[in-house]
Design a protein around this motif. Structure first.
Motif, PDB file in Angstrom:
ATOM      1  N   GLY A 314       0.801  -1.215   0.000  1.00 39.53           N
ATOM      2  CA  GLY A 314       0.000   0.000   0.000  1.00 39.53           C
ATOM      3  C   GLY A 314       0.833   1.264   0.000  1.00 39.53           C
ATOM      4  O   GLY A 314       2.011   1.284  -0.368  1.00 39.53           O
ATOM      5  N   LEU A 315       0.193   2.351   0.445  1.00 42.10           N
ATOM      6  CA  LEU A 315       0.870   3.645   0.473  1.00 42.10           C
ATOM      7  C   LEU A 315       2.055   3.640   1.427  1.00 42.10           C
ATOM      8  O   LEU A 315       3.111   4.223   1.135  1.00 42.10           O
ATOM      9  CB  LEU A 315      -0.122   4.738   0.873  1.00 42.10           C
ATOM     10  CG  LEU A 315       0.439   6.163   0.970  1.00 42.10           C
ATOM     11  CD1 LEU A 315       0.982   6.606  -0.376  1.00 42.10           C
ATOM     12  CD2 LEU A 315      -0.628   7.122   1.481  1.00 42.10           C
ATOM     13  N   GLY A 316       1.905   2.967   2.589  1.00 40.70           N
ATOM     14  CA  GLY A 316       3.001   2.909   3.544  1.00 40.70           C
ATOM     15  C   GLY A 316       4.243   2.251   2.950  1.00 40.70           C
ATOM     16  O   GLY A 316       5.369   2.732   3.121  1.00 40.70           O
ATOM     17  N   GLY A 317       4.042   1.136   2.255  1.00 38.64           N
ATOM     18  CA  GLY A 317       5.169   0.469   1.620  1.00 38.64           C
ATOM     19  C   GLY A 317       5.812   1.319   0.544  1.00 38.64           C
ATOM     20  O   GLY A 317       7.038   1.326   0.395  1.00 38.64           O
ATOM     21  N   GLU A 318       4.979   2.049  -0.210  1.00 32.75           N
ATOM     22  CA  GLU A 318       5.524   2.920  -1.250  1.00 32.75           C
ATOM     23  C   GLU A 318       6.377   4.026  -0.658  1.00 32.75           C
ATOM     24  O   GLU A 318       7.460   4.343  -1.175  1.00 32.75           O
ATOM     25  CB  GLU A 318       4.381   3.524  -2.064  1.00 32.75           C
ATOM     26  CG  GLU A 318       3.616   2.503  -2.900  1.00 32.75           C
ATOM     27  CD  GLU A 318       2.386   3.104  -3.543  1.00 32.75           C
ATOM     28  OE1 GLU A 318       2.196   4.339  -3.417  1.00 32.75           O
ATOM     29  OE2 GLU A 318       1.612   2.354  -4.159  1.00 32.75           O
ATOM     30  N   LEU A 319       5.904   4.627   0.437  1.00 30.93           N
ATOM     31  CA  LEU A 319       6.654   5.725   1.047  1.00 30.93           C
ATOM     32  C   LEU A 319       7.958   5.223   1.675  1.00 30.93           C
ATOM     33  O   LEU A 319       8.997   5.870   1.557  1.00 30.93           O
ATOM     34  CB  LEU A 319       5.789   6.428   2.095  1.00 30.93           C
ATOM     35  CG  LEU A 319       4.568   7.173   1.556  1.00 30.93           C
ATOM     36  CD1 LEU A 319       3.755   7.773   2.692  1.00 30.93           C
ATOM     37  CD2 LEU A 319       4.995   8.261   0.569  1.00 30.93           C
ATOM     38  N   LEU A 320       7.879   4.076   2.345  1.00 27.67           N
ATOM     39  CA  LEU A 320       9.107   3.520   2.912  1.00 27.67           C
ATOM     40  C   LEU A 320      10.092   3.135   1.814  1.00 27.67           C
ATOM     41  O   LEU A 320      11.298   3.372   1.930  1.00 27.67           O
ATOM     42  CB  LEU A 320       8.788   2.290   3.771  1.00 27.67           C
ATOM     43  CG  LEU A 320       8.044   2.547   5.086  1.00 27.67           C
ATOM     44  CD1 LEU A 320       7.682   1.226   5.747  1.00 27.67           C
ATOM     45  CD2 LEU A 320       8.891   3.393   6.029  1.00 27.67           C
ATOM     46  N   GLY A 321       9.577   2.555   0.731  1.00 28.59           N
ATOM     47  CA  GLY A 321      10.448   2.205  -0.384  1.00 28.59           C
ATOM     48  C   GLY A 321      11.069   3.434  -1.027  1.00 28.59           C
ATOM     49  O   GLY A 321      12.237   3.415  -1.433  1.00 28.59           O
ATOM     50  N   ALA A 322      10.302   4.517  -1.118  1.00 26.79           N
ATOM     51  CA  ALA A 322      10.843   5.753  -1.679  1.00 26.79           C
ATOM     52  C   ALA A 322      11.942   6.317  -0.793  1.00 26.79           C
ATOM     53  O   ALA A 322      12.956   6.836  -1.282  1.00 26.79           O
ATOM     54  CB  ALA A 322       9.719   6.775  -1.850  1.00 26.79           C
ATOM     55  N   LEU A 323      11.750   6.227   0.522  1.00 29.23           N
ATOM     56  CA  LEU A 323      12.776   6.707   1.448  1.00 29.23           C
ATOM     57  C   LEU A 323      14.059   5.907   1.302  1.00 29.23           C
ATOM     58  O   LEU A 323      15.168   6.462   1.279  1.00 29.23           O
ATOM     59  CB  LEU A 323      12.243   6.620   2.887  1.00 29.23           C
ATOM     60  CG  LEU A 323      13.196   7.080   3.999  1.00 29.23           C
ATOM     61  CD1 LEU A 323      13.587   8.543   3.806  1.00 29.23           C
ATOM     62  CD2 LEU A 323      12.547   6.871   5.375  1.00 29.23           C
ATOM     63  N   VAL A 324      13.931   4.591   1.175  1.00 31.10           N
ATOM     64  CA  VAL A 324      15.113   3.748   0.987  1.00 31.10           C
ATOM     65  C   VAL A 324      15.813   4.079  -0.322  1.00 31.10           C
ATOM     66  O   VAL A 324      17.048   4.158  -0.393  1.00 31.10           O
ATOM     67  CB  VAL A 324      14.713   2.255   1.034  1.00 31.10           C
ATOM     68  CG1 VAL A 324      15.882   1.387   0.610  1.00 31.10           C
ATOM     69  CG2 VAL A 324      14.261   1.866   2.436  1.00 31.10           C
ATOM     70  N   ALA A 325      15.042   4.290  -1.375  1.00 29.84           N
ATOM     71  CA  ALA A 325      15.634   4.627  -2.668  1.00 29.84           C
ATOM     72  C   ALA A 325      16.396   5.947  -2.594  1.00 29.84           C
ATOM     73  O   ALA A 325      17.479   6.089  -3.176  1.00 29.84           O
ATOM     74  CB  ALA A 325      14.541   4.712  -3.740  1.00 29.84           C
ATOM     75  N   ALA A 326      15.843   6.915  -1.866  1.00 29.26           N
ATOM     76  CA  ALA A 326      16.536   8.194  -1.694  1.00 29.26           C
ATOM     77  C   ALA A 326      17.860   7.999  -0.963  1.00 29.26           C
ATOM     78  O   ALA A 326      18.885   8.595  -1.329  1.00 29.26           O
ATOM     79  CB  ALA A 326      15.643   9.168  -0.926  1.00 29.26           C
ATOM     80  N   GLY A 327      17.855   7.171   0.076  1.00 29.98           N
ATOM     81  CA  GLY A 327      19.093   6.902   0.806  1.00 29.98           C
ATOM     82  C   GLY A 327      20.119   6.192  -0.050  1.00 29.98           C
ATOM     83  O   GLY A 327      21.315   6.488   0.023  1.00 29.98           O
ATOM     84  N   ALA A 328      19.648   5.253  -0.894  1.00 30.84           N
ATOM     85  CA  ALA A 328      20.577   4.546  -1.775  1.00 30.84           C
ATOM     86  C   ALA A 328      21.244   5.514  -2.742  1.00 30.84           C
ATOM     87  O   ALA A 328      22.460   5.459  -2.964  1.00 30.84           O
ATOM     88  CB  ALA A 328      19.834   3.450  -2.541  1.00 30.84           C
ATOM     89  N   PHE A 329      20.475   6.425  -3.311  1.00 33.32           N
ATOM     90  CA  PHE A 329      21.076   7.373  -4.247  1.00 33.32           C
ATOM     91  C   PHE A 329      22.008   8.338  -3.533  1.00 33.32           C
ATOM     92  O   PHE A 329      23.030   8.766  -4.085  1.00 33.32           O
ATOM     93  CB  PHE A 329      19.992   8.131  -5.015  1.00 33.32           C
ATOM     94  CG  PHE A 329      20.045   7.848  -6.481  1.00 33.32           C
ATOM     95  CD1 PHE A 329      20.608   8.750  -7.356  1.00 33.32           C
ATOM     96  CD2 PHE A 329      19.576   6.644  -6.983  1.00 33.32           C
ATOM     97  CE1 PHE A 329      20.692   8.471  -8.709  1.00 33.32           C
ATOM     98  CE2 PHE A 329      19.642   6.351  -8.326  1.00 33.32           C
ATOM     99  CZ  PHE A 329      20.214   7.276  -9.201  1.00 33.32           C
ATOM    100  N   ALA A 330      21.682   8.690  -2.299  1.00 30.98           N
ATOM    101  CA  ALA A 330      22.610   9.518  -1.520  1.00 30.98           C
ATOM    102  C   ALA A 330      23.933   8.786  -1.321  1.00 30.98           C
ATOM    103  O   ALA A 330      25.013   9.397  -1.358  1.00 30.98           O
ATOM    104  CB  ALA A 330      21.991   9.874  -0.170  1.00 30.98           C
TER     105      ALA A 330
END
Length: 497
Positions: A314-330
């Motif tokens: 759901g939305l929670g998984g999408e937001l957590l996944g987006a946060l992880v993706a941002a950290g990976a790119f950082a």
């Protein structure tokens, strides 16, 4: 994962990185600003920046993937990555800062007064930097493809462009601020989802992942040969390789003095330990919720990106996944920026005319070569690719630093012999691994983890040749050893030697 949320998160990190880099342009004017931030970075900020550039693709994605794939033996990767700073603290940090050098080739020439040693060291710094850049660009491609379905070349190209923009804008002073910011992003991005996922796991009452051969040390596993040798060689590479990484060492030149360098290293140990609590959590939960990812090294490297959607949805998984993706790119941006500065600094000093203009030209060259290799070579799992860079650093720069700092009988022929033997053996092993010459048995184990035999051979060569050429000890060695080991206050009181 919803591609829109992930793409938006990655875009925010990229924009923030460029804006902070642009701020560095306002305060970077001299060559010293670009190369070593005018040696004025305080320990706290420097420690955050070091962790920002050190916590690479291997740390953010690769450690979790490797533990998922190979079991708890792979925990030696984060242990080694952290403990390497303890070795660096004890043996190298303060003397290296007291040397007054801008780069590793500067130190080599100052210690031995040999243009040949300087040239060899410069070439090795560039090669190690490029080897370490490869998994950063591979990780960026993997992340963007996983999050958005972009073609494999897109992520690597995006990181290369952003790094060139940021580094050419403000050099070391600029990336100090961006890397400190990126460490904070990475810590939040990996810890907050992990805490949520642990709560979900506890709420579901799912099985304990720590059972079977996966949780047994040195257990035989498919495709893995001689685990005891592999473990010892990995420990040697990560413990000693850290001090040979050019993007790490250049950071210690930015400290005001040797005491600040030691304080910086202690802070780094604490910050790294805090970060490395979390990748094994993703690997353990991946055993329960994403066992299909253990089918290959490339798939396993995506466990940190995929797990939030699998467990929460759901939305929670999408937001957590987006946060992880941002950290990976950082992670990719910060490590690639530090590596680019170290490689560009050497190219500027040793191949070009020096100055800010030459530094900017060298920055482009420092990124284009690994970008081309990334698009042309076969991919390794991220942690193993970084491990090979550690093995080369441990086999070349590490013996030069330890013997150069602590052994007054090191001679120019000895230093050249150690560098040549270590580089030849380690780079041959790297080439054989990337070309997949040996797939199983002892040859595969020796080539995939070469430090256990390349590091002793490098030290032995340097020591033996030095003992056979005692008349080639540089005449200024006593004064140089005093400079490396005496407290700054004592040297200042007595004046120049």
């Amino acid at each position: 994962m919803n591609s829109g949320a992930g793409l938006a998160a990655i875009s925010l990190v990229v924009v923030a990185t460029v804006l902070i880099g642009a701020y560095g342009l306002r305060i970077s004017r001299t060559t010293s600003d670009f190369m070593v931030a005018s040696r004025s970075v305080p320990p706290g900020l420097n420690a955050s920046a070091i962790c920002g550039e050190y916590l690479s693709a291997a740390s953010f994605l690769g450690v979790a993937g490797l533990v998922l794939l190979n079991g708890i033996d792979a925990l030696w990767f984060p242990i080694g990555y952290t403990a390497g700073y303890l070795v660096l603290l004890v043996l190298v940090a303060a003397p290296l800062r007291r040397s007054g050098a801008y780069t590793l080739p500067d130190f080599a020439e100052e210690r031995l007064r040999s243009p040949q040693v300087r040239t060899i060291t410069a070439v090795l710094v560039v090669v190690i930097g490029w080897l370490y850049l490869l998994p950063q660009l591979e990780g960026a491609s993997l992340t963007l493809a996983t999050v958005t379905g972009a073609p494999p070349w897109a992520g690597a190209t995006l990181v290369a462009v952003v790094v060139v923009v940021v580094v050419t804008a403000g050099g070391m002073r600029s990336i100090t601020f961006t890397q400190a910011f990126q460490y904070a992003i990475k810590l939040v991005a990996i810890s907050v989802p992990a805490i949520v996922l642990l709560a979900v796991w506890r709420g579901h009452g799912t099985p304990d992942p720590f059972h079977g051969a996966w949780a047994e040390p040195l257990a035989p596993r498919p495709g893995r040969s001689h685990p005891l040798y592999t473990t010892y060689s990995l420990v040697l590479a990560t413990f000693l390789g850290t001090m040979g990484l050019p993007h790490v060492l250049v950071r210690f030149y930015t400290n005001p003095d040797g005491r600040a360098a030691r304080r910086t290293t202690l802070a780094v140990l604490a910050l790294l330990g805090l970060f490395y609590l979390w990748p094994p959590v993703y690997a353990a939960l991946g055993r329960v919720y994403t066992p299909d990812l253990a089918s290959s090294a490339t798939a396993a490297d995506t466990v940190v990106l995929v797990l939030p959607q699998r467990m929460v949805g759901g939305l929670g998984g999408e937001l957590l996944g987006a946060l992880v993706a941002a950290g990976a790119f950082a992670a990719f941006l910060s490590t690639a920026s530090g590596l680019t500065v170290s490689v560009a600094g050497v190219l500027t000093q040793d191949l070009l005319k020096g100055g800010v203009r030459s530094f900017r030209l060298a920055t482009v060259a420092a990124v284009l070569v690994p970008l081309g290799l990334t698009l042309g070579l076969r991919s390794l799992d991220l942690a193993s690719a970084v491990g090979l860079a550690f093995a080369v650093a441990a086999s070349t720069i590490c013996p030069l630093l330890i013997l150069g700092i602590w052994w007054s009988r090191l001679t120019v022929p000895g230093a050249i012999a150690g560098l040549a033997v270590g580089a030849t053996l380690a780079l041959a092993a790297v080439a054989a691994t990337y070309l997949n010459i040996a797939e199983r048995g002892w040859p595969a184990a020796l080539l995939a983890q070469p430090a256990a035999w390349t590091v002793p051979m490098a030290f032995l060569s340097a020591v033996t040749v030095s003992l056979l050429s005692p008349r080639r000890i540089p005449g200024h060695t006593p004064q140089m050893m005093l400079r490396l080991h005496a407290p700054e206050g004592l040297l200042a009181a007595e004046g120049p030697a």
